[in-house]
Scaffold this active site. Sequence first.
Site, PDB file in Angstrom:
ATOM      1  CB  ILE A 193      -1.893   3.883  -1.038  1.00  0.00           C
ATOM      2  CG1 ILE A 193      -0.946   4.348  -2.005  1.00  0.00           C
ATOM      3  CG2 ILE A 193      -0.626   2.995   0.079  1.00  0.00           C
ATOM      4  CD1 ILE A 193       0.165   5.467  -1.851  1.00  0.00           C
ATOM      5  CG  ASP A 229     -11.788   7.369   2.964  1.00  0.00           C
ATOM      6  OD1 ASP A 229     -12.073   8.684   2.728  1.00  0.00           O
ATOM      7  OD2 ASP A 229     -10.654   6.907   2.347  1.00  0.00           O
ATOM      8  CG  ASN A 262       8.313  17.591  -4.248  1.00  0.00           C
ATOM      9  OD1 ASN A 262       8.980  17.877  -5.122  1.00  0.00           O
ATOM     10  ND2 ASN A 262       7.124  17.007  -4.399  1.00  0.00           N
ATOM     11  CE1 TYR A 286       1.368  14.411   1.366  1.00  0.00           C
ATOM     12  CE2 TYR A 286       3.577  14.290   0.373  1.00  0.00           C
ATOM     13  CZ  TYR A 286       2.299  13.705   0.657  1.00  0.00           C
ATOM     14  OH  TYR A 286       2.272  12.296   0.383  1.00  0.00           O
ATOM     15  N   GLY A 344      -4.199  10.616   3.924  1.00  0.00           N
ATOM     16  CA  GLY A 344      -3.259  11.737   3.800  1.00  0.00           C
ATOM     17  C   GLY A 344      -3.714  12.578   2.726  1.00  0.00           C
ATOM     18  NE  ARG A 373      -8.638   8.975  -3.771  1.00  0.00           N
ATOM     19  CZ  ARG A 373      -8.772  10.358  -4.065  1.00  0.00           C
ATOM     20  NH1 ARG A 373     -10.163  10.556  -4.746  1.00  0.00           N
ATOM     21  NH2 ARG A 373      -8.192  11.163  -3.950  1.00  0.00           N
ATOM     22  CG  LEU A 399       6.546  29.007   3.093  1.00  0.00           C
ATOM     23  CD1 LEU A 399       5.757  28.304   3.517  1.00  0.00           C
ATOM     24  CD2 LEU A 399       8.053  28.680   3.679  1.00  0.00           C
ATOM     25  CE  LYS A 443       2.042  12.296   3.908  1.00  0.00           C
ATOM     26  NZ  LYS A 443       1.345  10.957   4.456  1.00  0.00           N
TER      27      LYS A 443
HETATM   28  N1  LIG Z   1       0.586   8.287  -4.196  1.00  0.00           N
HETATM   29  C1  LIG Z   1       1.771   8.585  -3.917  1.00  0.00           C
HETATM   30  O1  LIG Z   1       2.781   8.601  -5.000  1.00  0.00           O
HETATM   31  C2  LIG Z   1       1.912   8.828  -2.717  1.00  0.00           C
HETATM   32  C3  LIG Z   1       3.316   9.152  -2.544  1.00  0.00           C
HETATM   33  C4  LIG Z   1       4.077   9.125  -0.976  1.00  0.00           C
HETATM   34  C5  LIG Z   1       3.147   9.055  -0.229  1.00  0.00           C
HETATM   35  N2  LIG Z   1       1.787   8.939  -0.234  1.00  0.00           N
HETATM   36  C6  LIG Z   1       0.824   8.795   0.952  1.00  0.00           C
HETATM   37  O2  LIG Z   1       0.070   7.553   0.701  1.00  0.00           O
HETATM   38  C7  LIG Z   1      -1.311   7.805   1.632  1.00  0.00           C
HETATM   39  C8  LIG Z   1      -2.297   7.367   0.487  1.00  0.00           C
HETATM   40  O3  LIG Z   1      -2.037   8.218  -0.831  1.00  0.00           O
HETATM   41  P1  LIG Z   1      -3.049   7.824  -2.018  1.00  0.00           P
HETATM   42  O4  LIG Z   1      -2.186   8.135  -3.237  1.00  0.00           O
HETATM   43  O5  LIG Z   1      -3.811   6.576  -2.013  1.00  0.00           O
HETATM   44  O6  LIG Z   1      -3.866   9.077  -1.685  1.00  0.00           O
HETATM   45  P2  LIG Z   1      -5.748   9.047  -2.081  1.00  0.00           P
HETATM   46  O7  LIG Z   1      -6.012  10.633  -2.255  1.00  0.00           O
HETATM   47  O8  LIG Z   1      -5.957   8.316  -3.413  1.00  0.00           O
HETATM   48  O9  LIG Z   1      -6.242   8.547  -0.906  1.00  0.00           O
HETATM   49  C9  LIG Z   1      -6.070   9.050   0.246  1.00  0.00           C
HETATM   50  C10 LIG Z   1      -7.605   8.536   0.966  1.00  0.00           C
HETATM   51  O10 LIG Z   1      -7.620   9.233   2.358  1.00  0.00           O
HETATM   52  C11 LIG Z   1      -8.928   9.698   2.652  1.00  0.00           C
HETATM   53  N3  LIG Z   1      -8.799  10.813   3.526  1.00  0.00           N
HETATM   54  C12 LIG Z   1      -8.416  12.080   3.513  1.00  0.00           C
HETATM   55  N4  LIG Z   1      -8.617  12.917   4.407  1.00  0.00           N
HETATM   56  C13 LIG Z   1      -9.357  12.102   5.271  1.00  0.00           C
HETATM   57  C14 LIG Z   1      -9.840  12.451   6.847  1.00  0.00           C
HETATM   58  N5  LIG Z   1      -9.650  13.574   7.174  1.00  0.00           N
HETATM   59  N6  LIG Z   1     -10.703  11.411   7.322  1.00  0.00           N
HETATM   60  C15 LIG Z   1     -10.575  10.178   6.696  1.00  0.00           C
HETATM   61  N7  LIG Z   1     -10.187   9.800   5.487  1.00  0.00           N
HETATM   62  C16 LIG Z   1      -9.659  10.962   4.815  1.00  0.00           C
HETATM   63  C17 LIG Z   1      -9.211  10.086   1.264  1.00  0.00           C
HETATM   64  O11 LIG Z   1     -10.820  10.192   1.270  1.00  0.00           O
HETATM   65  C18 LIG Z   1      -8.644   8.953   0.313  1.00  0.00           C
HETATM   66  O12 LIG Z   1      -9.807   7.920   0.177  1.00  0.00           O
HETATM   67  C19 LIG Z   1      -1.164   9.238   1.971  1.00  0.00           C
HETATM   68  O13 LIG Z   1      -0.902   9.355   3.259  1.00  0.00           O
HETATM   69  C20 LIG Z   1      -0.241  10.042   0.967  1.00  0.00           C
HETATM   70  O14 LIG Z   1       0.497  11.163   1.280  1.00  0.00           O
HETATM   71  C21 LIG Z   1       1.305   8.670  -1.594  1.00  0.00           C
END
Ligand SMILES: NC(=O)c1ccc[n+]([C@@H]2O[C@H](COP(=O)([O-])OP(=O)(O)OC[C@H]3O[C@@H](n4cnc5c(N)ncnc54)[C@H](O)[C@@H]3O)[C@@H](O)[C@H]2O)c1
Length: 462
Positions: free
Chosen positions: A233, A252, A362, A368, A304, A231, A311, A372
Amino acid sequence: MTQPIPEDDLIVSDWYRDFTNSGVGATLTKRLGLPRPAVLRRHEPGAPLLPGPAVVGTAGEGRLRDPLTAVLKDAGVTLLSPVTADGGTDGERTAAVLLDATGLRTPADLAAAHDFLAPALRRLAPSGRVLVLAEPPSEAADPAQAAARQALEGLVRSTAKELRGGATANLLLVPDGAEGGLAGPVRFFLSGRSAYVDGQVVTLTAAGATDGQDDDRPLAGKVAVVTGAARGIGAAIARVLARDGAHVVVVDLPAAGQALAGVANEVGGTALQLDITAPDAPERLVGHLRERHGGVDVVVHNAGITRDKLLVNMDAARWNAVMAVNLQAQLDLTQALLDADGLLRPGGRVVCVSSQSGIAGNRGQTNYAASKAGVIGMVRAWAPALAERGATINAVAPGFIVTEMTARMPFGTREIGSRINSLQQGGLPVDVAETVAWLAQPESTGVNGQVVRVCGQSFLGA
Ligand SMILES: NC(=O)c1ccc[n+]([C@@H]2O[C@H](COP(=O)([O-])OP(=O)(O)OC[C@H]3O[C@@H](n4cnc5c(N)ncnc54)[C@H](O)[C@@H]3O)[C@@H](O)[C@H]2O)c1
């Protein structure tokens, strides 16, 4: 369990942007002096690189004017002379303004940059692109030259903050000998692929020229793996890599198996259910790629998680879970792929998803942000070793991206979070995906060890 929000609903859900771009909304927001986020120009396969002509100028005796002009002509871009852009002879608006500032010797030479840019920007069309090319300050001959080169960063970042109408400004640093890698990055920054990349600095390395690529299907014949692709990104990354020609292995958690299978079917790829933190995850991934595909060309570490707490209130479980998924798994999987003889094919690409939080920090996200930021350290440290194999490793750092996660934030937090950037709106998953796909291209061979923020020039963390 909450119902997933259809992607189309997420994409059209910027009610404020839509309102301010409607007839009555436009008038009202103008009268009240409120921000008016633009509808951004995004990539459409088959569309020309730019929707209009470009203008190229120089500050000093630049060395990139000819290669730059060649890249633009190759892409079918019409070039206007700076005189035409300047003062109003034919009134044609430009889709891009490019400045070759590789000739800067002293701060006094910056006046030429001003003299070219000021009139040219008055002609910039909506969703226009400003791209300044220069040499890295670290390679300057003396302090005056270093000052002049560094000054460009302030100029470009401020210009990006001044532009409106979805226009962006970025700085590309091209060291002596790196001009062979110019085409891919220049095209990215001018294209709709970089719609949400604004106010950024990317430094090229002298990695040698590539043979060129089919810009509609630059990843044809490549095998890509994307973690966390069920799902958000990750799914968008899988779609864009597939659109660009790659066969995509989507990874996933088993719990997300159904959604994962849906994405795999949609992109004509294969699904691998795998918890990337499992002790045997590296071995299973390597085995899958070796048996099914004989190797891999593009690896995207996207999975992620967040487990937010101040903290002082954070328990070890929250800390450890975030570190394990966001950082340790990226380290372990990359190490295993590099150790597996010949698995990462020549020209391999590793793209690691970091975050703006890893740069700016943040509140409530020490775990987190640490994970990162760690990704960025990992990418920089690994870059030279990957370059030796003709491969690259880079990070993308998304800012506020409209996903299920952000769509479920309280209204006020979401509105503020999505507006505090130069483009006055949140980015879309596809914006991160386009940047990942660009880094994966054959023509991105000179981009290595970089952190590219996809944040609309968020005001958080510079
Ligand atoms: N959405 C934002 O605004 C944003 C901003 C900065 C960074 N990010 C980073 O972008 C990436 C994707 O974010 P998103 O918003 O699509 O998140 P999301 O939670 O929608 O999707 C993350 C996916 O990772 C999978 N996942 C989690 N743990 C796992 C594991 N142990 N093994 C395999 N898969 C696993 C989840 O099942 C999920 O499908 C992440 O690394 C997130 O930290 C997102």
